[in-house]
Scaffold this active site. Structure first.
Site, PDB file in Angstrom:
ATOM      1  N   CYS A  68      -4.024   0.634  -2.625  1.00 54.02           N
ATOM      2  CA  CYS A  68      -3.899  -0.609  -1.856  1.00 54.02           C
ATOM      3  C   CYS A  68      -2.806  -1.497  -2.457  1.00 54.02           C
ATOM      4  O   CYS A  68      -2.471  -1.378  -3.649  1.00 54.02           O
ATOM      5  CB  CYS A  68      -5.211  -1.389  -1.885  1.00 54.02           C
ATOM      6  SG  CYS A  68      -6.549  -0.629  -0.977  1.00 54.02           S
ATOM      7  N   ASN A  85       0.843  -1.195   0.000  1.00 46.53           N
ATOM      8  CA  ASN A  85       0.000   0.000   0.000  1.00 46.53           C
ATOM      9  C   ASN A  85       0.879   1.246   0.000  1.00 46.53           C
ATOM     10  O   ASN A  85       1.956   1.276   0.611  1.00 46.53           O
ATOM     11  CB  ASN A  85      -1.022   0.008   1.153  1.00 46.53           C
ATOM     12  CG  ASN A  85      -0.440  -0.212   2.525  1.00 46.53           C
ATOM     13  OD1 ASN A  85       0.615  -0.817   2.679  1.00 46.53           O
ATOM     14  ND2 ASN A  85      -1.131   0.268   3.534  1.00 46.53           N
ATOM     15  N   CYS A 110     -10.123  -5.135  -0.173  1.00 49.46           N
ATOM     16  CA  CYS A 110     -11.271  -4.234  -0.057  1.00 49.46           C
ATOM     17  C   CYS A 110     -12.136  -4.340  -1.319  1.00 49.46           C
ATOM     18  O   CYS A 110     -11.733  -4.941  -2.322  1.00 49.46           O
ATOM     19  CB  CYS A 110     -10.799  -2.799   0.149  1.00 49.46           C
ATOM     20  SG  CYS A 110     -10.175  -2.011  -1.359  1.00 49.46           S
ATOM     21  N   GLU A 167      -2.922  -4.615  -3.281  1.00 47.37           N
ATOM     22  CA  GLU A 167      -3.391  -5.483  -4.371  1.00 47.37           C
ATOM     23  C   GLU A 167      -3.388  -4.745  -5.699  1.00 47.37           C
ATOM     24  O   GLU A 167      -2.982  -5.271  -6.733  1.00 47.37           O
ATOM     25  CB  GLU A 167      -4.819  -5.975  -4.089  1.00 47.37           C
ATOM     26  CG  GLU A 167      -4.973  -6.787  -2.826  1.00 47.37           C
ATOM     27  CD  GLU A 167      -5.287  -5.939  -1.587  1.00 47.37           C
ATOM     28  OE1 GLU A 167      -4.682  -4.853  -1.413  1.00 47.37           O
ATOM     29  OE2 GLU A 167      -6.141  -6.371  -0.796  1.00 47.37           O
ATOM     30  N   CYS A 179     -10.551  -3.145  -4.632  1.00 45.54           N
ATOM     31  CA  CYS A 179      -9.569  -4.090  -5.177  1.00 45.54           C
ATOM     32  C   CYS A 179     -10.259  -5.320  -5.769  1.00 45.54           C
ATOM     33  O   CYS A 179      -9.832  -5.845  -6.799  1.00 45.54           O
ATOM     34  CB  CYS A 179      -8.573  -4.505  -4.097  1.00 45.54           C
ATOM     35  SG  CYS A 179      -7.439  -3.163  -3.672  1.00 45.54           S
ATOM     36  N   GLU A 203       0.310   5.255   0.663  1.00 45.92           N
ATOM     37  CA  GLU A 203      -0.672   6.240   1.124  1.00 45.92           C
ATOM     38  C   GLU A 203      -0.319   7.657   0.692  1.00 45.92           C
ATOM     39  O   GLU A 203       0.817   7.943   0.312  1.00 45.92           O
ATOM     40  CB  GLU A 203      -0.800   6.159   2.654  1.00 45.92           C
ATOM     41  CG  GLU A 203      -1.315   4.801   3.098  1.00 45.92           C
ATOM     42  CD  GLU A 203      -1.640   4.716   4.576  1.00 45.92           C
ATOM     43  OE1 GLU A 203      -1.186   5.577   5.357  1.00 45.92           O
ATOM     44  OE2 GLU A 203      -2.350   3.762   4.946  1.00 45.92           O
TER      45      GLU A 203
HETATM   46  N1  THU Z   1      -5.342  -1.527   2.278  1.00 41.94           N
HETATM   47  C1  THU Z   1      -4.756  -2.338   1.339  1.00 41.94           C
HETATM   48  O1  THU Z   1      -3.599  -2.141   0.962  1.00 41.94           O
HETATM   49  N2  THU Z   1      -5.494  -3.368   0.851  1.00 41.94           N
HETATM   50  C2  THU Z   1      -6.776  -3.633   1.211  1.00 41.94           C
HETATM   51  O2  THU Z   1      -7.411  -4.497   0.607  1.00 41.94           O
HETATM   52  C3  THU Z   1      -7.389  -2.919   2.305  1.00 41.94           C
HETATM   53  C4  THU Z   1      -6.692  -1.692   2.755  1.00 41.94           C
HETATM   54  C5  THU Z   1      -4.569  -0.399   2.808  1.00 41.94           C
HETATM   55  C6  THU Z   1      -5.078   0.964   2.423  1.00 41.94           C
HETATM   56  C7  THU Z   1      -4.554   1.824   3.528  1.00 41.94           C
HETATM   57  O3  THU Z   1      -3.242   2.232   3.217  1.00 41.94           O
HETATM   58  C8  THU Z   1      -4.505   0.896   4.729  1.00 41.94           C
HETATM   59  O4  THU Z   1      -4.593  -0.416   4.223  1.00 41.94           O
HETATM   60  C9  THU Z   1      -5.606   1.130   5.753  1.00 41.94           C
HETATM   61  O5  THU Z   1      -6.835   1.105   5.158  1.00 41.94           O
END
Ligand code: THU
Length: 152
Positions: free
Chosen positions: A61, A50, A98, A63, A101, A52
Site C-alpha cells: 500500500c 501503491n 487499511c 502508506e 497500514c 501491486e
Molecule cells: N491500497 C493502498 O495503497 N492503501 C490502502 O490503505 C488501501 C489499499 C491499495 C492496495 C491495492 O493496490 C489497491 O489499493 C486496491 O486495494
C-alpha cells in the site's frame, strides 16, 4: 498565523504531496491508484504509492511504501500522513488506510498521529483529519503500543 491555521496549511501541503506521489502508483490489477505523504517529526515529507504484484498478496500500500522509505532512511518519529486514492478517471475520494497500514503505522506513530484524508480535488473538497488512536483504538502489541518504544 495561529496554530489551527498552520495545521491546515500543513494538511493541504501534505495532501498535495500525496496527490503528487499518486502519479507513480503501479496498480494494473486493481486500477485503484493511491498516494500517501508522510510527515516526519523533523519536517521531511516522504511520498509513497501503491505497488501491486501479479500474485496480489505482496502488494504494498501507499502508506507502507512511504513509511518504509522513511524508516529505511533512519527516521523513527512521525506526526502525520495524508492519503488519497481513486480510479483511472483521475478522481480521488476518501481513502482511509487499511487495517494492515494502521497497524504498521502504530509501530512508529503515537495515538495522536494525524491521518489526513480528502474527498477529492477541486471545489468543495472536504478534508477529514483523524488520529491514529481513533482509527485503531486497540492496536496489537499490548506491551509496546503506538510507538511508545522508539526503535534505534
Ligand atoms: N491500497 C493502498 O495503497 N492503501 C490502502 O490503505 C488501501 C489499499 C491499495 C492496495 C491495492 O493496490 C489497491 O489499493 C486496491 O486495494
Amino acid at each position: 498565523m495561529n496554530g489551527k491555521e498552520r495545521e491546515k496549511v500543513t494538511a493541504i501541503e501534505l495532501l498535495a504531496a500525496a496527490k503528487e506521489a499518486r502519479k507513480n502508483a503501479y496498480a494494473p490489477y486493481s486500477g485503484f491508484f493511491v498516494g500517501a505523504a508522510l510527515l516526519a517529526a523533523d519536517g521531511e515529507v516522504y511520498g509513497g504509492c501503491n505497488v501491486e504484484s501479479v500474485s496480489f498478496t505482496p502488494t504494498c500500500c501507499a502508506e507502507r511504501t512511504a513509511l518504509c522509505k522513511a524508516v529505511s532512511e533512519g527516521k523513527r518519529e512521525f506526526s502525520a500522513i495524508a492519503v488519497v486514492g481513486g480510479g483511472k478517471d483521475g478522481k480521488t475520494g476518501f481513502c482511509p488506510p487499511c487495517g494492515v497500514c494502521r497497524q504498521m503505522l502504530s509501530e512508529f506513530c503515537g495515538r495522536d498521529f494525524r491521518v489526513i484524508l480528502s474527498s477529492g480535488d477541486g471545489e468543495g473538497e472536504e478534508v477529514k483529519v483523524f488520529t491514529l488512536g481513533e482509527l485503531l483504538p486497540e492496536a496489537f502489541g499490548t506491551e509496546k503500543p503506538f510507538g511508545s518504544e522508539k526503535k534505534k
